[in-house]
Write a protein that holds these residues in place. Structure first.
Motif, PDB file in Angstrom:
ATOM      1  N   ALA A  75     -33.220 -21.312  60.301  1.00 21.75           N
ATOM      2  CA  ALA A  75     -32.692 -22.269  61.283  1.00 21.75           C
ATOM      3  C   ALA A  75     -33.630 -22.443  62.477  1.00 21.75           C
ATOM      4  O   ALA A  75     -33.680 -23.512  63.086  1.00 21.75           O
ATOM      5  CB  ALA A  75     -31.306 -21.828  61.760  1.00 21.75           C
ATOM      6  N   GLU A  76     -34.367 -21.389  62.830  1.00 27.54           N
ATOM      7  CA  GLU A  76     -35.337 -21.469  63.925  1.00 27.54           C
ATOM      8  C   GLU A  76     -36.746 -21.455  63.345  1.00 27.54           C
ATOM      9  O   GLU A  76     -36.982 -20.910  62.261  1.00 27.54           O
ATOM     10  CB  GLU A  76     -35.157 -20.291  64.890  1.00 27.54           C
ATOM     11  CG  GLU A  76     -33.781 -20.215  65.536  1.00 27.54           C
ATOM     12  CD  GLU A  76     -33.489 -21.386  66.450  1.00 27.54           C
ATOM     13  OE1 GLU A  76     -34.471 -21.992  66.954  1.00 27.54           O
ATOM     14  OE2 GLU A  76     -32.300 -21.698  66.650  1.00 27.54           O
ATOM     15  N   LEU A 105     -26.076 -25.068  43.513  1.00 26.97           N
ATOM     16  CA  LEU A 105     -26.500 -24.701  44.865  1.00 26.97           C
ATOM     17  C   LEU A 105     -27.568 -25.645  45.416  1.00 26.97           C
ATOM     18  O   LEU A 105     -28.342 -25.269  46.301  1.00 26.97           O
ATOM     19  CB  LEU A 105     -27.025 -23.259  44.876  1.00 26.97           C
ATOM     20  CG  LEU A 105     -26.004 -22.176  44.497  1.00 26.97           C
ATOM     21  CD1 LEU A 105     -26.686 -20.807  44.444  1.00 26.97           C
ATOM     22  CD2 LEU A 105     -24.848 -22.147  45.490  1.00 26.97           C
ATOM     23  N   ALA A 106     -27.598 -26.866  44.907  1.00 27.68           N
ATOM     24  CA  ALA A 106     -28.619 -27.821  45.344  1.00 27.68           C
ATOM     25  C   ALA A 106     -28.521 -28.124  46.839  1.00 27.68           C
ATOM     26  O   ALA A 106     -29.543 -28.322  47.506  1.00 27.68           O
ATOM     27  CB  ALA A 106     -28.503 -29.117  44.541  1.00 27.68           C
ATOM     28  N   MET A 111     -30.926 -27.556  52.312  1.00 28.09           N
ATOM     29  CA  MET A 111     -30.857 -27.139  53.718  1.00 28.09           C
ATOM     30  C   MET A 111     -32.024 -26.224  54.071  1.00 28.09           C
ATOM     31  O   MET A 111     -32.597 -26.331  55.161  1.00 28.09           O
ATOM     32  CB  MET A 111     -29.521 -26.452  53.992  1.00 28.09           C
ATOM     33  CG  MET A 111     -28.322 -27.383  53.893  1.00 28.09           C
ATOM     34  SD  MET A 111     -26.730 -26.524  54.003  1.00 28.09           S
ATOM     35  CE  MET A 111     -26.712 -26.108  55.741  1.00 28.09           C
ATOM     36  N   VAL A 112     -32.374 -25.338  53.154  1.00 25.89           N
ATOM     37  CA  VAL A 112     -33.534 -24.467  53.385  1.00 25.89           C
ATOM     38  C   VAL A 112     -34.804 -25.307  53.511  1.00 25.89           C
ATOM     39  O   VAL A 112     -35.609 -25.128  54.437  1.00 25.89           O
ATOM     40  CB  VAL A 112     -33.693 -23.436  52.244  1.00 25.89           C
ATOM     41  CG1 VAL A 112     -35.013 -22.683  52.390  1.00 25.89           C
ATOM     42  CG2 VAL A 112     -32.531 -22.446  52.245  1.00 25.89           C
ATOM     43  N   LYS A 150     -21.281 -31.862  41.945  1.00 27.44           N
ATOM     44  CA  LYS A 150     -20.695 -32.375  43.193  1.00 27.44           C
ATOM     45  C   LYS A 150     -21.448 -31.943  44.452  1.00 27.44           C
ATOM     46  O   LYS A 150     -20.859 -31.891  45.543  1.00 27.44           O
ATOM     47  CB  LYS A 150     -19.216 -31.987  43.293  1.00 27.44           C
ATOM     48  CG  LYS A 150     -18.370 -32.570  42.175  1.00 27.44           C
ATOM     49  CD  LYS A 150     -16.893 -32.264  42.352  1.00 27.44           C
ATOM     50  CE  LYS A 150     -16.080 -32.913  41.235  1.00 27.44           C
ATOM     51  NZ  LYS A 150     -14.618 -32.633  41.367  1.00 27.44           N
ATOM     52  N   CYS A 151     -22.722 -31.622  44.311  1.00 25.50           N
ATOM     53  CA  CYS A 151     -23.566 -31.452  45.497  1.00 25.50           C
ATOM     54  C   CYS A 151     -23.970 -32.835  45.992  1.00 25.50           C
ATOM     55  O   CYS A 151     -24.211 -33.747  45.198  1.00 25.50           O
ATOM     56  CB  CYS A 151     -24.807 -30.626  45.169  1.00 25.50           C
ATOM     57  SG  CYS A 151     -24.456 -28.899  44.769  1.00 25.50           S
ATOM     58  N   HIS A 152     -24.044 -33.009  47.302  1.00 25.72           N
ATOM     59  CA  HIS A 152     -24.244 -34.339  47.877  1.00 25.72           C
ATOM     60  C   HIS A 152     -25.712 -34.681  48.160  1.00 25.72           C
ATOM     61  O   HIS A 152     -26.059 -35.855  48.277  1.00 25.72           O
ATOM     62  CB  HIS A 152     -23.438 -34.464  49.167  1.00 25.72           C
ATOM     63  CG  HIS A 152     -21.969 -34.221  48.987  1.00 25.72           C
ATOM     64  ND1 HIS A 152     -21.175 -35.060  48.238  1.00 25.72           N
ATOM     65  CD2 HIS A 152     -21.154 -33.231  49.446  1.00 25.72           C
ATOM     66  CE1 HIS A 152     -19.926 -34.607  48.252  1.00 25.72           C
ATOM     67  NE2 HIS A 152     -19.890 -33.495  48.964  1.00 25.72           N
ATOM     68  N   LEU A 153     -26.549 -33.671  48.342  1.00 31.43           N
ATOM     69  CA  LEU A 153     -27.985 -33.864  48.611  1.00 31.43           C
ATOM     70  C   LEU A 153     -28.259 -34.658  49.887  1.00 31.43           C
ATOM     71  O   LEU A 153     -29.313 -35.292  50.017  1.00 31.43           O
ATOM     72  CB  LEU A 153     -28.670 -34.548  47.414  1.00 31.43           C
ATOM     73  CG  LEU A 153     -28.461 -33.911  46.040  1.00 31.43           C
ATOM     74  CD1 LEU A 153     -29.303 -34.626  44.997  1.00 31.43           C
ATOM     75  CD2 LEU A 153     -28.783 -32.432  46.068  1.00 31.43           C
TER      76      LEU A 153
END
Length: 356
Positions: A75-76, A105-106, A111-112, A150-153
């Motif tokens: 995150a930082e 887990l897409a 996010m990473v 159902k991952c939104h990407l």
């Protein structure tokens, strides 16, 4: 630090699941605080172990919690740099899992990738590592419901925005055939996800900083109607004013809503401000009704529903558009050399206006 080193021995693929799960849960709790993140980032072996578990562990809970650790740690900027250094082929693993339409887990993988590409120095590294995968990522992004789990990407939007900070990234998105950018720009008006929409608006803003791309954006991609439509409300215009507008902007309905998010509105206005740098772009904006839309936006931003920063940004653009080219006296405003003391003075004036 000693307790972390003890934990590390349990963060392996071979460790029994129940023991490994306890260790991962403890590490995940540490990533929830700044102090815990700093502590973990000093132990590259644990970060590497988390990367391996996230990518390879067969237990869905272990892989998910390991991946969430990576999301928090990146995150930082300092943590993001540690991840890129400690985890072998991290960006490639992220891209591979995002592109896999069956990956459950897409979203956290995206996010990473978004986190590690946020700062300019890291964005350059990430672009070089995943350039060959960008077309596949764009295809996944532009196909709603691409992921079958159902991952939104949605976080692909910020990834594209991050990569457009880089010169090579802007060159990629502005390829000569215009197809790449044309597929992404419609998401400026995507209402289902603020993250997705904000990412593409950020991409557009970054490209607008490059004055050599202005006519490409205005004439080949035709971005102006999309930007102005987001800033337009239900106001009525005269027939003469409507004649300036493209078809999308003419005679808008009484229930037309302008972009509700002030951060996105400001990025859109700032994009117009960047387009005002070149004479040809300024003339294009004037002749296509930009002033008229901003005139009404300015009135609205000056009400309780508006935003002070957006109001100031709007005024900056209008101040340029209402001037004649003889008054401006420069083909490219970016070529002006503004003394540092005046830059500081203008910044202070802007800060004072916001505080009032």
């Amino acid at each position: 630090m000693e307790s972390l080193q003890e934990i590390q021995q349990f963060l392996t693929l071979e460790t029994p699941q129940h023991v490994k799960s306890i260790a991962i849960t403890y590490v995940l709790s540490l990533t929830g605080s700044k102090e815990g993140q700093e502590l973990l980032c000093k132990c590259s072996e644990i970060v590497a172990a988390l990367g391996k578990l996230a990518a390879e562990d067969k237990d869905p809970v272990v892989s998910k919690e390991s991946l969430l650790c990576l999301v928090n740690l990146s995150a930082e900027e300092d943590g993001a740099a540690v991840l890129l250094k400690s985890i072998s082929k991290l960006t490639g693993t992220c891209a591979k899992n995002i592109i896999d339409e069956n990956c459950t887990l897409a979203d956290p993988w995206s996010m990473v990738l978004s986190n590690v590409s946020r700062s300019l120095p890291l964005a350059e590294q990430v672009f070089d590592e995943i350039e060959s995968k960008l077309n596949d990522l764009i295809s996944a992004f532009t196909r709603i419901d691409y992921n079958k789990k159902k991952c939104h990407l949605n976080y692909l939007g910020p990834i594209f925005s991050n990569l457009s900070q880089v010169t090579k990234g802007r060159e990629f998105f502005c390829q000569a055939d215009a197809e790449t950018l044309s597929r992404l720009i419609p998401f400026v008006q995507y209402e289902e996800s603020l993250v997705r929409k904000g990412g593409i608006v950020g991409l557009l803003k970054n490209i607008c900083f490059d004055s050599s791309r202005h006519l490409f954006l205005l004439e080949e991609i035709n971005i102006l109607p999309i930007v102005l439509l987001s800033l337009a409300g239900p106001e009525e215009y005269s027939d003469e004013e409507n004649d300036k507008f493209s078809m999308e902007l003419q005679y808008l309905s009484p229930d037309k809503q302008r972009e509700n998010d002030p951060d996105i509105r400001k990025m859109l206005i700032d994009s117009l401000n960047q387009l005002c740098a070149t004479r040809k772009a300024r003339e294009f904006l004037r002749s296509n009704g930009t002033y008229e839309i901003l005139r009404e936006l300015h009135k609205w931003e000056n009400t309780d529903a508006g935003d002070k920063l957006c109001l100031i940004s709007c005024e900056n653009v209008v101040d340029i558009l209402i001037r004649t080219e003889d008054e401006i006296g420069e083909d490219n405003l970016k070529s002006l050399d503004v003394p540092n003391d005046l830059v500081e003075k203008f910044d202070k004036m802007g800060s004072n206006l916001v505080e009032e």
